[in-house]
Design a protein around this motif. Sequence first.
Motif, mmCIF file in Angstrom:
data_model
loop_
_atom_site.group_PDB
_atom_site.id
_atom_site.type_symbol
_atom_site.label_atom_id
_atom_site.label_comp_id
_atom_site.label_asym_id
_atom_site.label_seq_id
_atom_site.Cartn_x
_atom_site.Cartn_y
_atom_site.Cartn_z
ATOM 1 N N MET A 1 -43.595 -88.650 3.994
ATOM 2 C CA MET A 1 -42.840 -88.974 5.196
ATOM 3 C C MET A 1 -43.709 -88.723 6.423
ATOM 4 O O MET A 1 -44.466 -87.767 6.457
ATOM 5 C CB MET A 1 -41.606 -88.072 5.284
ATOM 6 C CG MET A 1 -40.381 -88.644 4.632
ATOM 7 S SD MET A 1 -38.909 -87.732 5.064
ATOM 8 C CE MET A 1 -38.543 -87.011 3.483
ATOM 9 N N SER A 2 -43.497 -89.531 7.413
ATOM 10 C CA SER A 2 -44.256 -89.377 8.654
ATOM 11 C C SER A 2 -43.714 -88.181 9.447
ATOM 12 O O SER A 2 -42.559 -87.773 9.255
ATOM 13 C CB SER A 2 -44.133 -90.637 9.499
ATOM 14 O OG SER A 2 -42.825 -90.749 10.032
ATOM 15 N N PRO A 3 -44.540 -87.614 10.327
ATOM 16 C CA PRO A 3 -44.058 -86.523 11.176
ATOM 17 C C PRO A 3 -42.814 -86.929 11.978
ATOM 18 O O PRO A 3 -41.900 -86.125 12.161
ATOM 19 C CB PRO A 3 -45.231 -86.237 12.109
ATOM 20 C CG PRO A 3 -46.431 -86.709 11.368
ATOM 21 C CD PRO A 3 -45.963 -87.880 10.544
ATOM 22 N N GLN A 4 -42.756 -88.165 12.420
ATOM 23 C CA GLN A 4 -41.610 -88.643 13.198
ATOM 24 C C GLN A 4 -40.327 -88.602 12.363
ATOM 25 O O GLN A 4 -39.294 -88.103 12.814
ATOM 26 C CB GLN A 4 -41.869 -90.060 13.690
ATOM 27 C CG GLN A 4 -40.758 -90.606 14.556
ATOM 28 C CD GLN A 4 -41.119 -91.936 15.190
ATOM 29 O OE1 GLN A 4 -42.133 -92.539 14.845
ATOM 30 N NE2 GLN A 4 -40.314 -92.392 16.112
ATOM 31 N N VAL A 5 -40.388 -89.100 11.150
ATOM 32 C CA VAL A 5 -39.217 -89.108 10.271
ATOM 33 C C VAL A 5 -38.812 -87.683 9.908
ATOM 34 O O VAL A 5 -37.623 -87.338 9.919
ATOM 35 C CB VAL A 5 -39.480 -89.965 9.011
ATOM 36 C CG1 VAL A 5 -38.371 -89.805 7.985
ATOM 37 C CG2 VAL A 5 -39.652 -91.431 9.401
ATOM 38 N N LEU A 6 -39.793 -86.832 9.608
ATOM 39 C CA LEU A 6 -39.481 -85.442 9.278
ATOM 40 C C LEU A 6 -38.802 -84.732 10.446
ATOM 41 O O LEU A 6 -37.805 -84.026 10.265
ATOM 42 C CB LEU A 6 -40.754 -84.689 8.890
ATOM 43 C CG LEU A 6 -41.243 -84.891 7.473
ATOM 44 C CD1 LEU A 6 -42.610 -84.237 7.282
ATOM 45 C CD2 LEU A 6 -40.253 -84.332 6.477
ATOM 46 N N PHE A 7 -39.330 -84.923 11.645
ATOM 47 C CA PHE A 7 -38.742 -84.283 12.826
ATOM 48 C C PHE A 7 -37.309 -84.763 13.033
ATOM 49 O O PHE A 7 -36.404 -83.959 13.249
ATOM 50 C CB PHE A 7 -39.597 -84.578 14.058
ATOM 51 C CG PHE A 7 -39.078 -83.936 15.313
ATOM 52 C CD1 PHE A 7 -39.364 -82.603 15.595
ATOM 53 C CD2 PHE A 7 -38.300 -84.651 16.219
ATOM 54 C CE1 PHE A 7 -38.893 -82.003 16.750
ATOM 55 C CE2 PHE A 7 -37.821 -84.057 17.377
ATOM 56 C CZ PHE A 7 -38.122 -82.730 17.643
ATOM 57 N N GLN A 8 -37.095 -86.071 12.970
ATOM 58 C CA GLN A 8 -35.757 -86.613 13.182
ATOM 59 C C GLN A 8 -34.791 -86.153 12.090
ATOM 60 O O GLN A 8 -33.636 -85.821 12.382
ATOM 61 C CB GLN A 8 -35.811 -88.134 13.280
ATOM 62 C CG GLN A 8 -36.498 -88.590 14.552
ATOM 63 C CD GLN A 8 -36.820 -90.066 14.577
ATOM 64 O OE1 GLN A 8 -36.925 -90.715 13.536
ATOM 65 N NE2 GLN A 8 -36.996 -90.599 15.774
ATOM 66 N N LEU A 9 -35.257 -86.096 10.858
ATOM 67 C CA LEU A 9 -34.434 -85.597 9.756
ATOM 68 C C LEU A 9 -34.090 -84.129 9.971
ATOM 69 O O LEU A 9 -32.926 -83.721 9.817
ATOM 70 C CB LEU A 9 -35.161 -85.797 8.422
ATOM 71 C CG LEU A 9 -34.410 -85.329 7.172
ATOM 72 C CD1 LEU A 9 -33.107 -86.091 7.002
ATOM 73 C CD2 LEU A 9 -35.303 -85.499 5.946
ATOM 74 N N HIS A 10 -35.085 -83.337 10.342
ATOM 75 C CA HIS A 10 -34.827 -81.921 10.629
ATOM 76 C C HIS A 10 -33.809 -81.767 11.753
ATOM 77 O O HIS A 10 -32.918 -80.914 11.686
ATOM 78 C CB HIS A 10 -36.123 -81.202 11.024
ATOM 79 C CG HIS A 10 -36.942 -80.777 9.870
ATOM 80 N ND1 HIS A 10 -38.308 -80.718 9.938
ATOM 81 C CD2 HIS A 10 -36.618 -80.373 8.630
ATOM 82 C CE1 HIS A 10 -38.781 -80.302 8.786
ATOM 83 N NE2 HIS A 10 -37.771 -80.096 7.977
ATOM 84 N N LEU A 11 -33.944 -82.558 12.796
ATOM 85 C CA LEU A 11 -33.037 -82.463 13.935
ATOM 86 C C LEU A 11 -31.600 -82.802 13.528
ATOM 87 O O LEU A 11 -30.666 -82.063 13.843
ATOM 88 C CB LEU A 11 -33.503 -83.383 15.067
ATOM 89 C CG LEU A 11 -32.723 -83.294 16.376
ATOM 90 C CD1 LEU A 11 -32.775 -81.876 16.956
ATOM 91 C CD2 LEU A 11 -33.276 -84.292 17.373
ATOM 92 N N VAL A 12 -31.426 -83.889 12.802
ATOM 93 C CA VAL A 12 -30.089 -84.276 12.344
ATOM 94 C C VAL A 12 -29.509 -83.199 11.436
ATOM 95 O O VAL A 12 -28.343 -82.808 11.578
ATOM 96 C CB VAL A 12 -30.131 -85.649 11.635
ATOM 97 C CG1 VAL A 12 -28.829 -85.933 10.900
ATOM 98 C CG2 VAL A 12 -30.427 -86.754 12.643
ATOM 99 N N LEU A 13 -30.313 -82.702 10.503
ATOM 100 C CA LEU A 13 -29.818 -81.667 9.591
ATOM 101 C C LEU A 13 -29.519 -80.366 10.322
ATOM 102 O O LEU A 13 -28.606 -79.623 9.933
ATOM 103 C CB LEU A 13 -30.809 -81.447 8.451
ATOM 104 C CG LEU A 13 -30.928 -82.620 7.480
ATOM 105 C CD1 LEU A 13 -32.025 -82.362 6.457
ATOM 106 C CD2 LEU A 13 -29.600 -82.927 6.812
ATOM 107 N N GLY A 14 -30.257 -80.080 11.410
ATOM 108 C CA GLY A 14 -29.952 -78.917 12.224
ATOM 109 C C GLY A 14 -28.566 -79.027 12.839
ATOM 110 O O GLY A 14 -27.787 -78.065 12.833
#
Length: 167
Positions: A1-14
Amino acid sequence: MSPQVLFQLHLVLGYVAWLLCFGAYIWPKLKSMAPFEAQRAIATLHSFRFFGLVFLLPGVVSPDLSASFAVFAAYGDLATGVLAMLALLTARMRPLFWLFVAAFNVVGSMDLVVDYYHAIQTDLPAHAGDLGATYAIPIIFVPVLAITHVAAFYLMLRHQPRTAASY
């Protein structure tokens, strides 16, 4: 996964994790408390926002972290944290307490909105590694701050019968 997708996924899951926790444990307690006590609890959480100054520390964040994001986020958090502390310090002077409660919630909410704007404008998700050790702030801390601002506004705006204890 790209850093962008990981960050957005982390944010949503947060947000998902905090909404689940908030709905199950925090919101029922806040709703059952006197308005003053509920706002004092929220102010206590937000009094730690001085920590946002870490966005300005070389070596903690990358020198490549967008200054337009970092500077506003740092000082917006500091202003919100100081206003929340002032609310706590003026708890015995209820009119001042309520003024500072309103102030830290307005300033803090606007800070988060503008931080999201700056993050989008600078494409922060694609450069999430530039956050360095501060990566956890937008992923873990920001969701609960945003959720508690909404809760604080709701609690301030809902109709409360005035009693001597709630002034």
